[in-house]
Design a protein around this motif. Structure first.
Motif, PDB file in Angstrom:
ATOM      1  N   VAL A  50       0.923  -0.940  -0.094  1.00  0.00           N
ATOM      2  CA  VAL A  50      -0.158   0.024  -0.129  1.00  0.00           C
ATOM      3  C   VAL A  50       0.544   1.152  -0.757  1.00  0.00           C
ATOM      4  O   VAL A  50       0.790   1.946  -0.652  1.00  0.00           O
ATOM      5  N   PRO A  51       1.738   1.506   0.904  1.00  0.00           N
ATOM      6  CA  PRO A  51       2.531   2.962   0.909  1.00  0.00           C
ATOM      7  C   PRO A  51       3.552   3.383  -0.492  1.00  0.00           C
ATOM      8  O   PRO A  51       3.327   3.681  -0.981  1.00  0.00           O
ATOM      9  N   ALA A  52       4.133   1.436  -0.679  1.00  0.00           N
ATOM     10  CA  ALA A  52       4.292   1.543  -1.951  1.00  0.00           C
ATOM     11  C   ALA A  52       4.021   2.061  -3.493  1.00  0.00           C
ATOM     12  O   ALA A  52       4.167   2.643  -4.525  1.00  0.00           O
ATOM     13  N   LEU A  53       2.697   1.439  -3.422  1.00  0.00           N
ATOM     14  CA  LEU A  53       1.783   2.045  -4.505  1.00  0.00           C
ATOM     15  C   LEU A  53       1.595   3.564  -4.176  1.00  0.00           C
ATOM     16  O   LEU A  53       0.973   4.256  -5.497  1.00  0.00           O
ATOM     17  N   VAL A  54       1.034   3.863  -3.718  1.00  0.00           N
ATOM     18  CA  VAL A  54      -0.144   4.732  -2.574  1.00  0.00           C
ATOM     19  C   VAL A  54       1.226   6.180  -3.056  1.00  0.00           C
ATOM     20  O   VAL A  54       1.280   7.878  -3.714  1.00  0.00           O
ATOM     21  N   ASN A  55       2.294   5.956  -2.505  1.00  0.00           N
ATOM     22  CA  ASN A  55       3.522   7.048  -2.338  1.00  0.00           C
ATOM     23  C   ASN A  55       4.313   7.156  -3.903  1.00  0.00           C
ATOM     24  O   ASN A  55       4.627   8.940  -4.281  1.00  0.00           O
ATOM     25  N   THR A  56       4.533   5.632  -4.480  1.00  0.00           N
ATOM     26  CA  THR A  56       5.095   6.642  -5.851  1.00  0.00           C
ATOM     27  C   THR A  56       3.988   7.212  -7.073  1.00  0.00           C
ATOM     28  O   THR A  56       4.622   8.083  -7.313  1.00  0.00           O
ATOM     29  N   ALA A  57       2.347   6.495  -6.891  1.00  0.00           N
ATOM     30  CA  ALA A  57       1.951   7.004  -7.529  1.00  0.00           C
ATOM     31  C   ALA A  57       1.862   8.639  -7.377  1.00  0.00           C
ATOM     32  O   ALA A  57       1.309   9.009  -8.101  1.00  0.00           O
TER      33      ALA A  57
END
Length: 424
Positions: free
Chosen positions: A250-257
């Motif tokens: 989740v943090p990887a997906l949200v923060n990267t986007a």
């Protein structure tokens, strides 16, 4: 490259593990050129110079990141086999070559390969290796050690966006890639060769620098059974492993986007590139001291509760982003984003050695890092597609809120598994 005489390369008046922490922090710092907060500054220049659509560049980046994530799984096994020292030196050299490659981009294929290499060696490996190295040197003080190491990450995310902006404006984006490649070869690689040792026993030491806990010191509730190490297969048999693995995504997906499209998001709100770079820097500046708070807390309270609180913070941060249309709201977003990042960087790194031990940490953390990179690959493309279809990001941000909601619930359901329950 292994030391056989049982001596540290330099004699220090303090535990040598803190030297390891310093070099590990430098590794995280130099992962920066492969991190989205750095790459995001290049995206609009790519779109302008190559004439590509935002969704095409997003797709190339996502595809390359996904491929890097799949490949990264093997890196964990290589770390277990060859040790962190050799792998850190080799990966540092390959990342430098990847940065030189990016300085000579000519088309989409070269761009894909360039993104692939900096994501594999930068975002993936240069953070995976130190996060498996530091837990070898610390048990009772693991949270504090990881907090100090995280300074490198926050320094990187604070400095690189404005520094890249200045370098690109002054010398061009091609020269900027080259500058970072030279920095890796001249600064990081030699320091890693000289200072890194894989485990305390290599220099006749023990974890934390003392053989026994100090009497009267508050016990760490997360490591009471952590001297028993799980294999990757054993860890995968637990519910907690899979729930936490989703939490990693989740943090990887949200923060990267958000980071990948931050310049565009702010531009649609009437805010320029300088504001976007300021938000990234502010996030890092705020997150830096917060890591010490989170490091203190994870040494004293159960990790899954702190992890759940972190995801509820993610929800609040995304809500602020939905309404960001002024400079002061952008500042508020950067501040709360920094708080959330300060917690998640420590919690998501400490949970694996605390839950499953140190002996097979490379393989376990390698799989988690693979999932993290895959998650980061899934973020930018939907945001780019929504932008091309609807001309904005409001709808996709609303949908994104569902992910931290789910992760927060799963974190609450993921206490540390008992070793004896799975090895009766």
């Amino acid at each position: 490259m292994e030391i056989k005489d049982g001596r540290a390369p330099v004699q220090t008046p303090f535990y040598y593990g803190w030297v390891i922490v310093a070099i590990a922090g430098l590794s995280v710092f130099f992962s920066g050129p492969g991190q989205t907060y750095s790459v995001s500054i290049f995206i609009d220049y790519y779109i302008e110079d190559f004439g590509y659509s935002r969704s095409l560049v997003s797709g190339i980046y996502s595809g390359a990141t996904l491929m890097a994530g799949i490949t990264l799984f093997m890196m964990g096994r290589l770390i277990d086999r060859f040790g962190q020292r050799k792998m850190m030196v080799v990966v540092g050299g390959f990342l430098a070559l990847a940065l030189f490659w990016n300085a000579f981009l000519l088309g989409p294929i070269m761009m894909f390969l360039g993104f692939f290499m900096i994501r594999l060696f930068g975002q993936g490996s240069m953070t995976l290796i130190p996060n498996t190295l530091v837990p070898q040197w610390f048990i009772r003080k693991r949270g504090r050690a990881l907090s100090v190491m995280a300074v490198g990450g926050f320094a990187s995310s604070a400095l690189l966006p404005p520094l890249n902006t200045w370098l690109i404006e002054a010398f061009g984006w091609r020269m900027t890639w080259g500058v970072w490649g030279v920095g890796l070869l001249v600064i990081f690689v030699p320091l890693a060769v000289f200072f890194i040792r894989n485990q305390p026993k290599d220099i006749g030491e023990v974890p934390d620098g003392t053989p026994k806990p100090v009497k009267g010191q508050m016990k760490n509730p997360n490591i009471e059974v952590n001297e028993k190490s799980w294999t990757l297969k054993e860890a995968m048999a637990t519910k907690a492993f899979w729930f936490i693995l989703f939490c990693v995504i989740v943090p990887a997906l949200v923060n990267t986007a958000i980071t990948f499209h931050i310049v565009s998001i702010m531009d649609l709100r009437g805010l320029d590139t300088g504001v976007a770079a300021m938000v990234l820097t502010l996030m890092a500046v705020i997150g830096f001291p917060v890591t010490f708070v989170s490091g203190y807390l994870v040494d004293r309270f159960q990790v899954h509760y702190i992890l759940a609180i972190t995801f509820f913070g993610h929800i609040f941060t995304l809500v602020i982003l939905l309404f960001t249309n002024t400079w002061w709201l952008a500042v508020a977003f950067g501040i709360f984003w920094g708080f959330v990042n300060g917690f998640e960087r420590i919690v998501l790194n400490i949970v694996w050695p605390n839950y499953f031990g140190r002996e097979h940490l490379g393989s376990i953390k390698g799989l988690a890092q693979t999932v993290m990179v895959v998650g980061s690959a899934l973020g930018p493309l939907p945001f780019g597609i929504f932008y091309d279809w609807l001309g904005g990001y409001q709808e996709v941000i609303l949908l994104t809120i569902l992910f931290p909601v789910t992760a927060g619930i799963l974190a609450l359901l993921s206490p540390q598994p008992e070793y004896e329950d799975y090895h009766a």
